[in-house]
Structure formats: structure tokens, C-alpha cells
Design a protein around this motif. Structure first.
Motif, PDB file in Angstrom:
ATOM      1  N   PHE A  67       0.817  -1.220   0.000  1.00 30.29           N
ATOM      2  CA  PHE A  67       0.000   0.000   0.000  1.00 30.29           C
ATOM      3  C   PHE A  67       0.848   1.267   0.000  1.00 30.29           C
ATOM      4  N   SER A  70       1.730   1.925  -3.503  1.00 32.81           N
ATOM      5  CA  SER A  70       0.613   2.469  -4.277  1.00 32.81           C
ATOM      6  C   SER A  70       0.438   3.969  -4.061  1.00 32.81           C
ATOM      7  N   TRP A  71       0.984   4.513  -2.958  1.00 33.85           N
ATOM      8  CA  TRP A  71       0.876   5.948  -2.692  1.00 33.85           C
ATOM      9  C   TRP A  71       1.805   6.771  -3.584  1.00 33.85           C
ATOM     10  N   GLU A 124      -7.119  -2.186   4.722  1.00 34.24           N
ATOM     11  CA  GLU A 124      -8.139  -1.232   4.282  1.00 34.24           C
ATOM     12  C   GLU A 124      -7.866   0.180   4.804  1.00 34.24           C
ATOM     13  N   ALA A 127      -4.285   1.621   4.043  1.00 35.99           N
ATOM     14  CA  ALA A 127      -4.077   1.760   2.598  1.00 35.99           C
ATOM     15  C   ALA A 127      -4.763   2.992   2.029  1.00 35.99           C
ATOM     16  N   ASN A 128      -5.731   3.517   2.745  1.00 35.70           N
ATOM     17  CA  ASN A 128      -6.518   4.637   2.222  1.00 35.70           C
ATOM     18  C   ASN A 128      -6.106   5.959   2.860  1.00 35.70           C
ATOM     19  N   GLY A 129      -6.726   7.015   2.383  1.00 40.48           N
ATOM     20  CA  GLY A 129      -6.406   8.369   2.831  1.00 40.48           C
ATOM     21  C   GLY A 129      -6.483   9.308   1.649  1.00 40.48           C
ATOM     22  N   GLU A 130      -6.999  10.497   1.880  1.00 41.73           N
ATOM     23  CA  GLU A 130      -7.232  11.435   0.776  1.00 41.73           C
ATOM     24  C   GLU A 130      -5.949  12.026   0.221  1.00 41.73           C
ATOM     25  N   GLU A 134      -2.876  12.491   5.349  1.00 40.93           N
ATOM     26  CA  GLU A 134      -3.775  11.516   5.952  1.00 40.93           C
ATOM     27  C   GLU A 134      -3.150  10.125   5.967  1.00 40.93           C
ATOM     28  N   ARG A 135      -2.401   9.803   4.935  1.00 46.61           N
ATOM     29  CA  ARG A 135      -1.790   8.466   4.855  1.00 46.61           C
ATOM     30  C   ARG A 135      -0.682   8.303   5.888  1.00 46.61           C
ATOM     31  N   ARG A 200      -7.316  10.898  11.718  1.00 51.14           N
ATOM     32  CA  ARG A 200      -6.724   9.668  11.192  1.00 51.14           C
ATOM     33  C   ARG A 200      -5.865   8.964  12.252  1.00 51.14           C
TER      34      ARG A 200
END
Length: 299
Positions: A67, A70-71, A124, A127-130, A134-135, A200
Motif C-alpha cells: 500500500f 501504491s501511494w 483497508e 491503505a486509504n487516505g485522501e 492523511e496516509r 486519522r
């Protein structure tokens, strides 16, 4: 005054804001149960419990490499981008180290599956965040601080061979923490950004504790089956010799195996040479690390 200017003016100093987040996390951890504070509480882990934690950690490292990678395509902050590139490499290295250590204990990741709480927390939420803030707020602040906290609690309760693996991982985790701190110091400059970071961080902390309790639940299952599950116990060098088996030693970095019966003739180590008798300046034929990076492989 514009809305943006007002937001900028009402924001905390980013360094003070970060320090406050860390103190808030420490205060919350002080009120947790033993199972939430440290994986498996504070009792020594037996072989089966240790292997279960290593499998969880191996899965975690692999997920993190995926993840975080992927950022990268959506990280415009060049300084954070470079740090995250290094972090992906670190997570991959940790995955390989733990996988090799599992092999040295006579097991692998085959057939292992994560708990639902771990998927919700790691696969989940992390791996996410705007955006970048946030990540890294979720993973490099809460997650990496939590990892170092867990390692500190585990170190007194695990064998020397596993402690040696963690000693290679912990410095990288501290770098990941510093990357999250740097991102907050430089980019959490408005009230909106600080609010999103705080949200977060605290949500990640909540999911982390659910994940640790899920680990305790899995350990309880393992303990209830312990009498019928002795296959995970690695034999001692003495028992290997009594059974006529030649001790083998595995490199924790690359997985190369030194078999005492075979030796390493290409490096001048004759067949039948005990590992302890190999000269200290000998190195792994595959990756060139020293004897200190080898552990006994169960056979």
C-alpha cells in the motif's frame, strides 16, 4: 480576512501539534489492557505463539510494502516521496528477514490467513487516505509508533534469534516515524489539515487495539490446541545429533543454508565442519553477511 488566512492563523505550530499527538497516544496506551499494550501480553511466548506473531508480522510487512508503494504515484511532496521510496524497500527487507526466520523455525506462510480485524486495520484503513498527510498520519505516526511500542514489549519475551531479527528492523521503524514527523512539521500547517491528521491518528489507534485483541483471541485458540500441536517445536542441536541429523544454519538475510555435512568447499570450509568452527571472517556465499546473521535451522 479570507477563510484560508483564518484557518492558517488558528492552526497550532506544527511541531507543537505533532508533540501533542504523540503525548495523546502515550496517554491512551497507559490505560490499555496488557493484551492491547503488547501482542500476547507480557508473558514469554512459546514456540507456537512466537510463530503466530512472526506470521502476522510477515503479512503486515508485505501489506505495508504494497500500500505504501501504491501511494507513490500520488505523492506530490518530493521529500516525502523519497522517504516513502525508502520505506517500501525497508518493508520488503523486513518481509524477507521474517520469512527467512520462519523458515529457520521449520515453517512458512503457506495456508496462513489474517483475522478480519487485521484486514480492516492494515489492508483497508492504512491503505486509504485522501492525501499524503492523511496516509502518513495513520501509518507513520500511529502505526510505526505502535510497532516500536510492540517490539519493546516483545524483546524480553522472545528467543535471541528472533531478537536479532527485530534488532535489524527497529532502526528502520524509527526512520519511518521520523518521516511521519517531518511530513506533519512541514505540511500540517492549517487547522483543516491538523484536524484531518488528528482524526486519522486516533482512528488508526482504535483499529490497532482491535487488531491486538484479535491477536490475543488467536493465541487463545493456539493455547487450547497446544497439547495436540507439538509439531511447531524446533529440536535442539543435541537432539538433532542424537538422531543422526546434521545441523543446518540459515542466513536470515538471503535464506542460504549452511549444512555442516556439506560444508562450503568453495570458501575453503571442508565437509563436516561444525558451524561454530567456521572462521569469524567467513561470509555467506550468496549475500556476503557474516556468521552473526545465521540461525540454527530446524531439521
Amino acid at each position: 480576512m479570507s477563510t484560508a488566512a483564518a484557518s492558517q492563523q488558528s492552526a497550532e505550530d506544527p511541531k507543537a501539534f505533532y508533540d501533542g499527538l504523540v503525548k495523546a497516544l502515550e496517554k491512551q496506551r497507559d490505560h490499555l489492557s496488557e493484551a492491547e499494550q503488547s501482542f500476547g501480553g507480557y508473558e514469554p511466548l512459546d514456540q507456537a505463539e512466537l510463530i503466530e506473531w512472526l506470521k502476522f508480522q510477515c503479512w503486515y510487512e508485505q501489506e505495508a510494502a504494497g500500500f505504501i508503494g501504491s501511494w507513490l504515484k500520488d505523492t506530490p511532496e518530493s521529500d516525502v516521496f523519497v522517504g516513502l521510496c525508502q520505506q517500501v524497500a525497508d518493508e520488503g527487507k523486513h518481509y524477507k528477514l521474517i520469512l527467512s526466520h520462519l523458515k529457520s523455525l521449520g515453517t512458512s506462510m503457506e495456508g496462513w490467513t489474517p483475522e478480519p480485524e487485521w484486514v480492516a486495520w492494515v489492508s483497508e484503513f492504512y491503505a486509504n487516505g485522501e492525501d499524503t498527510l492523511e496516509r502518513v498520519a495513520a501509518h507513520n505516526i500511529t502505526g510505526e509508533l505502535g510497532a516500536v511500542n510492540a517490539f519493546d514489549g516483545l524483546l524480553p519475551r522472545i528467543p535471541d534469534s528472533t531478537r536479532a531479527v527485530l534488532d535489524k528492523i527497529i532502526p528502520d521503524e524509527k526512520f519511518h516515524i521520523s518521516l511521519g514527523r517531518m511530513a506533519v512539521h512541514r505540511y500540517a500547517t492549517t487547522q483543516d489539515r491538523q484536524d484531518r491528521v488528528r482524526e486519522r491518528v486516533m482512528k488508526a489507534f482504535e483499529l490497532e487495539q482491535k487488531g491486538r485483541l484479535a491477536f490475543e483471541r488467536r493465541l487463545e485458540t493456539i493455547r487450547s490446541q497446544a497439547a495436540a500441536n507439538d509439531a511447531t517445536s524446533a529440536p535442539s542441536p543435541e537432539s538433532n545429533q542424537e538422531q543422526g541429523k546434521t545441523p543446518q544454519w540459515v542466513c536470515q538475510v538471503c535464506g542460504w543454508i549452511y549444512d555442516e555435512n556439506v560444508g562450503d568447499p568453495d570458501s575453503g570450509i571442508a565437509p563436516g565442519t561444525p558451524f561454530e568452527d567456521i572462521p569469524d571472517d567467513w561470509v555467506c556465499p550468496e549475500c556476503l553477511v557474516t556468521k552473526d546473521d545465521f540461525v540454527l535451522l530446524s531439521v
